[in-house]
Scaffold this motif. Structure first.
Motif, PDB file in Angstrom:
ATOM      1  N   LYS A 174       0.834  -1.201   0.000  1.00  0.00           N
ATOM      2  CA  LYS A 174       0.000   0.000   0.000  1.00  0.00           C
ATOM      3  C   LYS A 174       0.868   1.250   0.000  1.00  0.00           C
ATOM      4  CE  LYS A 174      -4.262   1.707   2.050  1.00  0.00           C
ATOM      5  NZ  LYS A 174      -5.321   1.471   3.052  1.00  0.00           N
ATOM      6  N   ARG A 190       2.240   8.210  -7.734  1.00  0.00           N
ATOM      7  CA  ARG A 190       2.247   9.664  -7.834  1.00  0.00           C
ATOM      8  C   ARG A 190       2.709  10.090  -9.227  1.00  0.00           C
ATOM      9  NH1 ARG A 190       2.868  12.760  -3.019  1.00  0.00           N
ATOM     10  NH2 ARG A 190       3.175  14.532  -4.432  1.00  0.00           N
ATOM     11  N   TYR A 226       2.641   8.502   5.348  1.00  0.00           N
ATOM     12  CA  TYR A 226       1.925   7.248   5.135  1.00  0.00           C
ATOM     13  C   TYR A 226       1.729   6.469   6.433  1.00  0.00           C
ATOM     14  CZ  TYR A 226       2.866   7.950   0.139  1.00  0.00           C
ATOM     15  OH  TYR A 226       2.933   8.455  -1.134  1.00  0.00           O
ATOM     16  N   LYS A 237       1.167   3.611  -3.444  1.00  0.00           N
ATOM     17  CA  LYS A 237       0.787   5.023  -3.405  1.00  0.00           C
ATOM     18  C   LYS A 237       1.950   5.907  -3.838  1.00  0.00           C
ATOM     19  CE  LYS A 237      -2.848   5.288   0.123  1.00  0.00           C
ATOM     20  NZ  LYS A 237      -3.176   5.800   1.473  1.00  0.00           N
TER      21      LYS A 237
END
Length: 450
Positions: free
Chosen positions: A283, A291, A442, A287
């Motif tokens: 995860k 980007r 995060y 992410k």
């Protein structure tokens, strides 16, 4: 499918099975980190031979490195031809010339470069200038450009760049003259000559399997497209645009992200299960890399769960911090990775710990329980590396970045996803990189000081 043949496909998940049994003329398999790319390829070849009764001699498996080729040969038991692109090129050419190492190109540049005013004009030392010229010539040849292309560049260039382009052209002419005089070819020539001679060659394959398709250059792509056309081949490609990190050698991420431009009717299959990383790490890494606006969106899954798989370690003394983490967390089976090879020399570890040191580029395709990524700092040689392609390379780069540190972000993703358990990001106190500032936002990322 016959019941007695189903055993050949044992161990495949439903996405791998879909890829292996695809009968489309061109299939692109997008496989994220740890999704079983090699396993899928081995099973694809078994499926072709044992279930579809394809003659092994009509199958070729192509990879980009000798290490990957040797690994595949062992797993396939030498049933089919497995080779690098350059070995394939030699097979087509019939090795009538010796292959020249890149060292000779550098030597010729040193002997040929004469406009010393350019060092000051571009604020570069001799060694940096020679490296720039070498990179330009390699990229020029990887695009299969001819000498007259220099004149197109010079017409478009400003007065400052005209002088450098003329100097590079002179070095290129000297280099090509040497190759011709000595009946030699370099690695770029091998691909270009093979493409030109393919019509007259007897090299043909009914099935072409390409490993790490993401590392392809335009020249290699042209070779494959021509071989597919002449052989009326079925093409099976496996790769991951998240891990495209070799632009400096001529690879172009758009070859995979815009794959339908080159293969309009290709079938796209995504492998979604990863067997290396925890779902928490996936995860974070997913992410981070997405980007980049042009990456192909993926949602990788894992049955592995590890709380806080990413740790940021702020340190004053790197070796002290490394030793402390190894002792406190009982770390073994370790990769020590860096953006730059020079940083690896700074790390000295107790001999009782089993570990390997390498650059992030060298780690692609490998895995360890733990990863220490060092010098994630805000500096020109930190991570992201702030070296920007020299303006002169715009003439030979087929792809420019459209988002800040686009390839550096993919390289960081590769570093994160080498670990089966945890990755530790070592950051000098007071000098954290922009990637660390982002990682701190995060969930499941924790911070420690040493």
């Amino acid at each position: 499918m016959k019941k007695n043949n189903i055993k050949e496909l044992k161990g495949l998940d439903k996405y791998q099975l879909k890829a292996v049994t695809s009968t489309r003329k061109v299939t692109l398999v997008l496989a994220g980190a740890g999704c079983g790319k090699t396993f899928t390829i081995v099973k694809k070849i078994e499926y072709l031979i044992k279930i579809l009764n394809v003659n092994p001699k009509s199958i070729i498996c192509i990879s980009f490195t000798n290490a990957a080729v040797n690994d595949l040969k062992e797993k396939i038991n030498n049933k089919v031809d497995v080779m690098t692109f350059h070995k394939l090129a030699l097979k087509i050419i019939g090795k009538k010339k010796e292959v020249l190492t890149e060292d000779m190109l550098t030597d010729i540049i040193i002997d040929s470069f004469s406009n010393e005013k350019l060092y000051g004009l571009y604020h570069m030392g001799k060694s940096d200038m020679y490296e720039l010229v070498r990179t330009f010539i390699n990229l020029f040849k990887s695009n299969n450009y001819e000498l007259n292309k220099f004149y197109d560049f010079i017409i478009k260039a400003n007065s400052k760049d005209k002088a450098l382009l003329k100097e590079i052209m002179k070095c290129y002419i000297c280099y090509e003259s040497y190759l011709n005089k000595e009946n030699l070819m370099d690695f770029n020539d091998m691909i270009n000559i093979a493409t030109n001679r393919l019509d007259a060659s007897k090299v043909r394959y009914k099935y072409i399997v390409i490993v790490e398709y993401l590392d392809s250059s335009i020249a290699k792509l042209n070779l494959i497209k021509k071989l597919v056309k002449l052989s009326n081949s079925n093409l099976f490609m496996v790769g991951d645009d998240f891990q495209s990190i070799y632009r400096f050698t001529g690879s172009n991420v758009k070859i995979i992200t815009n794959f339908r431009k080159y293969f309009p009717f290709a079938k796209l299959i995504k492998l979604k299960n990863t067997y290396r990383n925890s779902k928490e790490l996936l995860k974070i890494a997913g992410k981070f890399v997405m980007r980049n606006p042009f990456q192909i969106k993926k949602n990788l899954r894992s049955s592995i769960s590890i709380n806080n798989p990413v740790e940021i370690i702020y340190y004053k003394d790197l070796n002290h911090a490394v030793d402390e983490i190894i002792k406190e967390d009982k770390v073994n089976n370790l990769f020590i990775l860096s953006r730059n090879n020079g940083d690896l020399k700074k790390v000295i570890i107790n001999d009782n710990v089993n570990y390997k040191k390498m650059s992030v580029h060298k780690s692609k395709g490998l895995q360890a329980d733990y990863v220490f990524l060092i010098n994630v700092s805000n500096s020109s040689n930190g991570f992201p590396n702030k070296y920007i392609d020299h303006e002169i390379l715009k003439f030979v780069n087929n792809y420019k970045e459209y988002y800040p540190y686009e390839e550096e972000r993919r390289l960081f993703y590769v570093a994160l996803t080498r670990c089966k358990k945890k990755v530790y990001l070592f950051v000098p106190k007071g000098n954290e990189s922009i990637f660390i500032k982002e990682m701190k936002q995060y969930k499941n990322v924790i911070i420690r000081e040493k």
